[in-house]
Design a protein around this motif. Structure first.
Motif, PDB file in Angstrom:
ATOM      1  N   LEU A  45      41.768  34.335  36.510  1.00  0.00           N
ATOM      2  CA  LEU A  45      41.688  35.281  36.887  1.00  0.00           C
ATOM      3  C   LEU A  45      40.952  36.123  37.218  1.00  0.00           C
ATOM      4  O   LEU A  45      40.800  36.415  37.833  1.00  0.00           O
ATOM      5  CB  LEU A  45      41.701  36.081  34.551  1.00  0.00           C
ATOM      6  N   CYS A  46      39.530  35.241  36.932  1.00  0.00           N
ATOM      7  CA  CYS A  46      38.302  35.358  38.430  1.00  0.00           C
ATOM      8  C   CYS A  46      39.105  36.137  40.022  1.00  0.00           C
ATOM      9  O   CYS A  46      38.517  36.565  40.322  1.00  0.00           O
ATOM     10  CB  CYS A  46      37.074  35.048  38.607  1.00  0.00           C
ATOM     11  N   VAL A  47      39.455  34.894  40.135  1.00  0.00           N
ATOM     12  CA  VAL A  47      39.873  34.974  41.121  1.00  0.00           C
ATOM     13  C   VAL A  47      40.973  35.974  41.910  1.00  0.00           C
ATOM     14  O   VAL A  47      41.454  36.101  42.788  1.00  0.00           O
ATOM     15  CB  VAL A  47      41.004  33.248  42.025  1.00  0.00           C
ATOM     16  N   LEU A  48      42.719  35.383  40.886  1.00  0.00           N
ATOM     17  CA  LEU A  48      43.311  36.372  40.718  1.00  0.00           C
ATOM     18  C   LEU A  48      42.869  38.149  41.129  1.00  0.00           C
ATOM     19  O   LEU A  48      42.574  38.894  42.276  1.00  0.00           O
ATOM     20  CB  LEU A  48      43.916  37.092  39.707  1.00  0.00           C
ATOM     21  N   ALA A  52      42.189  40.591  44.955  1.00  0.00           N
ATOM     22  CA  ALA A  52      43.081  42.452  44.477  1.00  0.00           C
ATOM     23  C   ALA A  52      41.772  43.075  44.862  1.00  0.00           C
ATOM     24  O   ALA A  52      42.220  44.133  45.058  1.00  0.00           O
ATOM     25  CB  ALA A  52      43.335  42.408  42.704  1.00  0.00           C
ATOM     26  N   ILE A  53      40.872  43.231  44.172  1.00  0.00           N
ATOM     27  CA  ILE A  53      39.394  43.818  45.069  1.00  0.00           C
ATOM     28  C   ILE A  53      39.338  43.930  46.482  1.00  0.00           C
ATOM     29  O   ILE A  53      39.277  44.791  46.698  1.00  0.00           O
ATOM     30  CB  ILE A  53      38.069  43.159  44.011  1.00  0.00           C
ATOM     31  N   TRP A  54      39.518  42.236  47.294  1.00  0.00           N
ATOM     32  CA  TRP A  54      39.135  42.401  48.397  1.00  0.00           C
ATOM     33  C   TRP A  54      40.606  42.829  49.242  1.00  0.00           C
ATOM     34  O   TRP A  54      40.256  43.695  50.214  1.00  0.00           O
ATOM     35  CB  TRP A  54      38.949  41.011  48.485  1.00  0.00           C
ATOM     36  N   ILE A  84      33.805  38.819  45.267  1.00  0.00           N
ATOM     37  CA  ILE A  84      33.988  37.407  44.215  1.00  0.00           C
ATOM     38  C   ILE A  84      32.836  37.753  43.752  1.00  0.00           C
ATOM     39  O   ILE A  84      32.821  37.599  42.938  1.00  0.00           O
ATOM     40  CB  ILE A  84      33.558  35.954  45.559  1.00  0.00           C
ATOM     41  N   GLY A  85      31.703  37.701  44.093  1.00  0.00           N
ATOM     42  CA  GLY A  85      30.448  38.403  43.220  1.00  0.00           C
ATOM     43  C   GLY A  85      31.063  39.477  42.433  1.00  0.00           C
ATOM     44  O   GLY A  85      30.286  38.880  41.523  1.00  0.00           O
ATOM     45  N   VAL A  86      31.245  40.799  43.085  1.00  0.00           N
ATOM     46  CA  VAL A  86      31.647  41.592  41.353  1.00  0.00           C
ATOM     47  C   VAL A  86      32.178  40.601  40.231  1.00  0.00           C
ATOM     48  O   VAL A  86      32.495  41.059  39.243  1.00  0.00           O
ATOM     49  CB  VAL A  86      32.541  42.911  42.713  1.00  0.00           C
ATOM     50  N   SER A  87      33.958  40.135  41.370  1.00  0.00           N
ATOM     51  CA  SER A  87      34.606  39.539  39.971  1.00  0.00           C
ATOM     52  C   SER A  87      33.978  38.567  38.985  1.00  0.00           C
ATOM     53  O   SER A  87      33.947  38.394  38.117  1.00  0.00           O
ATOM     54  CB  SER A  87      35.932  38.993  41.094  1.00  0.00           C
ATOM     55  N   ILE A  88      33.090  37.559  39.730  1.00  0.00           N
ATOM     56  CA  ILE A  88      32.559  36.762  38.857  1.00  0.00           C
ATOM     57  C   ILE A  88      31.386  37.780  37.778  1.00  0.00           C
ATOM     58  O   ILE A  88      31.699  37.567  36.416  1.00  0.00           O
ATOM     59  CB  ILE A  88      31.676  36.026  39.114  1.00  0.00           C
ATOM     60  N   ALA A  89      30.964  38.822  37.994  1.00  0.00           N
ATOM     61  CA  ALA A  89      30.082  39.056  36.851  1.00  0.00           C
ATOM     62  C   ALA A  89      30.600  40.229  36.115  1.00  0.00           C
ATOM     63  O   ALA A  89      30.877  40.136  34.722  1.00  0.00           O
ATOM     64  CB  ALA A  89      29.405  40.159  37.917  1.00  0.00           C
TER      65      ALA A  89
END
Length: 106
Positions: A45-48, A52-54, A84-89
């Motif tokens: 989900l984090c990668v997805l 998507a955000i990018w 990626i940073g936003v998604s991980i957080a």
């Protein structure tokens, strides 16, 4: 019936007793097991969400800028790292759909 020990005075209690008859301390209730979050699902989900955000950010920036020639060659690398940073957080905090920690099972 099973015998248990009182957490207050260590006397023997029946497991059906709600409180110790000697000292009156209530029996500790066993904690319900809490289900764990699936790490493979969280990574997927984090990668997805990062992609998507990018892609959304590239689309919005591309729509705001008339052409790439006006800005020169636009680099998507820093934007990808930021997404990626936003998604991980957001995944770690459980804010994205599907990443929240499951509640205790009854």
């Amino acid at each position: 019936m099973e015998m248990v020990y009182c957490p207050g005075c260590a006397s023997d209690l029946h497991d059906s007793t709600g409180a110790c008859p000697v000292c009156g301390v209530p029996r500790a209730m066993p904690l319900a097991p809490t289900p764990k979050r699936n790490p493979f699902k969280l990574i997927a989900l984090c990668v997805l969400y990062a992609v998507a955000i990018w892609l959304t950010a590239l689309f919005v920036i591309g729509g705001l800028v008339a052409s790439d020639a006006a800005m020169g060659q636009s680099e998507g690398g820093p934007l990808l790292l930021a997404s990626i940073g936003v998604s991980i957080a957001l995944t770690v905090r459980g804010k994205l759909p599907g990443t929240a920690s499951p509640g205790p099972t009854p």
